[in-house]
Structure formats: structure tokens, C-alpha cells
Scaffold this motif. Structure first.
Motif, PDB file in Angstrom:
ATOM      1  N   GLY A 117      -3.837   5.304   3.557  1.00 50.80           N
ATOM      2  CA  GLY A 117      -3.887   4.119   3.757  1.00 50.80           C
ATOM      3  C   GLY A 117      -2.859   2.352   4.483  1.00 50.80           C
ATOM      4  O   GLY A 117      -3.346   1.634   5.413  1.00 50.80           O
ATOM      5  N   ALA A 118      -1.543   3.476   3.905  1.00 55.05           N
ATOM      6  CA  ALA A 118      -0.910   2.304   4.544  1.00 55.05           C
ATOM      7  C   ALA A 118      -0.245   2.617   6.045  1.00 55.05           C
ATOM      8  O   ALA A 118      -0.094   1.377   7.168  1.00 55.05           O
ATOM      9  N   ARG A 119      -0.723   3.891   6.894  1.00 57.59           N
ATOM     10  CA  ARG A 119      -0.778   3.900   7.592  1.00 57.59           C
ATOM     11  C   ARG A 119      -1.647   2.818   8.784  1.00 57.59           C
ATOM     12  O   ARG A 119      -1.416   2.872   9.594  1.00 57.59           O
ATOM     13  N   MET A 120      -3.083   3.112   8.269  1.00 60.55           N
ATOM     14  CA  MET A 120      -4.208   2.256   8.912  1.00 60.55           C
ATOM     15  C   MET A 120      -3.774   0.680   9.121  1.00 60.55           C
ATOM     16  O   MET A 120      -3.825   0.632   9.888  1.00 60.55           O
ATOM     17  N   SER A 121      -3.279   0.328   7.801  1.00 62.22           N
ATOM     18  CA  SER A 121      -3.070  -1.242   7.645  1.00 62.22           C
ATOM     19  C   SER A 121      -1.420  -1.543   8.602  1.00 62.22           C
ATOM     20  O   SER A 121      -1.535  -2.241   9.146  1.00 62.22           O
ATOM     21  N   PHE A 122      -0.516  -0.345   8.517  1.00 67.44           N
ATOM     22  CA  PHE A 122       0.812  -0.422   9.771  1.00 67.44           C
ATOM     23  C   PHE A 122       0.064  -0.935  11.234  1.00 67.44           C
ATOM     24  O   PHE A 122       0.186  -1.379  11.446  1.00 67.44           O
ATOM     25  N   LEU A 123      -0.535   0.361  11.582  1.00 67.20           N
ATOM     26  CA  LEU A 123      -1.330   0.777  12.834  1.00 67.20           C
ATOM     27  C   LEU A 123      -2.009  -0.904  13.469  1.00 67.20           C
ATOM     28  O   LEU A 123      -1.847  -1.386  14.069  1.00 67.20           O
ATOM     29  N   ILE A 140       1.154  -0.997  -0.029  1.00 65.00           N
ATOM     30  CA  ILE A 140      -0.014  -0.215   0.164  1.00 65.00           C
ATOM     31  C   ILE A 140       0.983   1.263  -0.219  1.00 65.00           C
ATOM     32  O   ILE A 140       0.616   2.331  -0.871  1.00 65.00           O
ATOM     33  N   LEU A 141       2.659   1.340   0.846  1.00 70.51           N
ATOM     34  CA  LEU A 141       2.538   2.715   0.994  1.00 70.51           C
ATOM     35  C   LEU A 141       4.119   2.823  -0.185  1.00 70.51           C
ATOM     36  O   LEU A 141       3.390   3.450  -1.056  1.00 70.51           O
ATOM     37  N   ASP A 142       3.911   1.359  -1.403  1.00 67.96           N
ATOM     38  CA  ASP A 142       4.667   1.732  -2.334  1.00 67.96           C
ATOM     39  C   ASP A 142       3.792   2.040  -3.708  1.00 67.96           C
ATOM     40  O   ASP A 142       4.455   2.737  -4.650  1.00 67.96           O
ATOM     41  N   ALA A 143       2.653   1.707  -3.020  1.00 64.18           N
ATOM     42  CA  ALA A 143       1.186   2.171  -4.078  1.00 64.18           C
ATOM     43  C   ALA A 143       0.814   3.797  -4.193  1.00 64.18           C
ATOM     44  O   ALA A 143       0.491   4.543  -4.864  1.00 64.18           O
ATOM     45  N   GLY A 144       2.148   3.915  -3.231  1.00 64.58           N
ATOM     46  CA  GLY A 144       1.748   5.973  -2.782  1.00 64.58           C
ATOM     47  C   GLY A 144       0.379   6.109  -1.755  1.00 64.58           C
ATOM     48  O   GLY A 144       0.189   7.671  -1.667  1.00 64.58           O
ATOM     49  N   ASP A 145      -0.348   5.405  -1.541  1.00 66.85           N
ATOM     50  CA  ASP A 145      -1.561   5.610  -0.439  1.00 66.85           C
ATOM     51  C   ASP A 145      -0.682   5.462   1.427  1.00 66.85           C
ATOM     52  O   ASP A 145      -0.787   4.506   2.266  1.00 66.85           O
ATOM     53  N   LYS A 146       0.038   6.681   1.170  1.00 65.90           N
ATOM     54  CA  LYS A 146       0.202   6.841   2.599  1.00 65.90           C
ATOM     55  C   LYS A 146      -0.443   6.493   3.478  1.00 65.90           C
ATOM     56  O   LYS A 146       0.087   6.093   5.248  1.00 65.90           O
TER      57      LYS A 146
END
Length: 257
Positions: free
Chosen positions: A118-124, A110-116
């Protein structure tokens, strides 16, 4: 803990409850003591003291565990995300916990796709699950260097981790000795980095290969963690069933008394 230590802990739980105007039965205190038995006695003692000073309501196992676990050295979710973002920069070096590395692997696509966002939510979400599991198992925090291509940043990251107590002094000394010896060629350094984990600036082609290797390792770690969590869940279900049976037996004994 042995039987005497468990009994002493159960007594401390009862005494703490009394200071809060609450009465805890001996059976409940013993069960709470068993749940706390895997943690360091000093941490449990400090947590009970914090409960006596901070709680205004009833003493609960969750309240004690919250204070015990806060002392394990794992970063709060937002700090963990900041470290994960820094680690996503290929040039930067960051010292991470096992839980941050696994959660970053889950959010990497998600982070590589540029959605910071969404990536943060997934990470948390992934990070909290990893931390909860590690704490339930009584697993101590483990910090490891995630090396970037900039050697100076690697050295700074190691020394900062040493100052924060995240890496022991002998490990910091070993890293420092390794990082002050620059390899002769960039590609040679990158190839050596595949073995040692200490990567200097490679060519673009080797950088691409290193990225693929890193992603493969993260995917493998995520798969192993998923299998481990499934096994833990099955063990927990068996444990809960056994505990329920024991509680029923205790109730039956108390009814006869």
C-alpha cells in the motif's frame, strides 16, 4: 524565448512533422512552441530529433514533452521508490529529489504500519503528481542528502551522488570535510544535527526526538505543497480560459481571411 526564437522553434516543429509525413498548421506550431518555451532549447532540439527517429505516427506535443522531460534527471518511479525505501531506514543515508521526499512523506504512515504494498502504491501516485507538476513548471531537478545515523553510510551516499552527477563537486567536497570530523559525544552530535542536518549516532531518546522532528518537517512540506498545487490549479484554469478565448479569436480571423 524571444519572438525570433519562438518562430524558429515553430519552424522546426513544422519541419519535423513533414519528415513524419504530417502537416502542422502555422497556428498549431506556434502554440506548441509557446508550450515548449520554458524548456532548455538544447533539450527541445534533442527531443525533436528523437521524435524524427522514433515516432511512427503523428507528431504531438505530448510526444515532444515526453522526450524533453526524460532528460531532466528525475528518477523513474520504481527507482524513486527504491531510494525512498532506503531513506526510510534511519541508519542509512540517501540523496533524494524534492519530489521523492514529498511523496515519501505522503506514504510514511502506511509504510510505518507495515503495509509495504500500500505504501508503494501511495508513493508512486504522489511521486508522479509531484513530478508532473514540477515538469509543467519547468522546475529543474534538485538533489539533497537525507542523512542517516551511520556516518560511514553518509559519506558513501555523498560520494556516490557525486559520481552520478546528482551533487556538484563543491557540495561533495563540503560534505566530505564535515563528515570526516566525528563529534565528541553521541547526544551532542544529535543536537548539532538538528541544526546542521548531519546527524551522528544518538541515544534512543534523542533518536525518538529526531524522528518526531523529521515527521513534523515532512507534514509541513506536504501541507505547503498541497496549498501550492491548489494555487497552480487555479492559475492553470485562468490560463486555459485565456487560451480558449485567443483560439476563438484566431479562428474568427482565419474565417475572415
Amino acid at each position: 524565448m524571444n519572438v525570433d526564437q519562438l518562430a524558429a522553434l515553430a519552424g522546426a516543429i513544422c519541419a519535423t512533422a513533414e519528415t513524419l509525413g504530417q502537416t502542422v498548421s502555422a497556428t498549431a506550431a506556434e502554440l506548441m512552441a509557446e508550450d515548449l518555451a520554458d524548456y532548455a532549447p538544447a533539450d527541445v532540439k534533442a527531443a525533436l530529433q528523437a521524435c524524427r527517429r522514433e515516432l511512427t505516427g503523428k507528431l504531438t506535443l505530448a510526444a515532444i514533452l515526453q522526450r524533453v522531460q526524460a532528460a531532466d534527471g528525475r528518477p523513474e518511479p520504481n527507482e524513486a521508490w527504491a531510494l525512498a525505501l532506503a531513506a526510510s531506514d534511519e541508519f542509512d543515508s540517501v540523496v533524494l529529489t524534492d519530489e521523492i521526499q514529498l511523496a515519501l512523506g505522503a506514504a510514511r504512515a502506511i509504510l510505518d504500519a507495515g503495509d509495504k504494498v500500500g505504501a508503494r502504491m501511495s508513493f508512486l501516485s504522489a511521486y508522479q503528481r509531484q513530478v508532473d507538476t514540477a515538469r509543467r513548471e519547468g522546475k529543474p531537478v534538485s538533489w539533497k542528502l537525507s542523512p542517516g545515523f551511520d556516518q560511514q553510510r553518509r559519506l558513501m551516499a555523498v560520494e556516490e551522488a557525486g559520481r552520478l552527477g546528482r551533487l556538484p563537486a563543491p557540495v561533495v567536497h563540503e560534505y566530505r570535510a564535515q563528515l570526516t570530523h566525528e563529534p565528541v559525544t553521541q547526544d551532542g552530535a544529535a543536537i548539532a544535527g538538528l541544526i546542521t542536518g548531519h546527524v551522528a549516532m544518538p541515544s534512543p531518546e534523542v533518536r525518538a526526538k529526531l524522528r518526531l522532528v523529521k515527521e513534523a518537517v515532512e507534514e509541513s512540506q506536504a501541507a505547503k505543497e498541497k496549498a501550492r498545487l491548489a494555487e497552480i490549479k487555479a492559475m492553470q484554469e485562468r490560463f486555459e480560459a485565456k487560451r480558449a478565448a485567443q483560439l476563438e479569436a484566431l479562428k474568427a480571423l482565419e474565417a475572415k481571411a
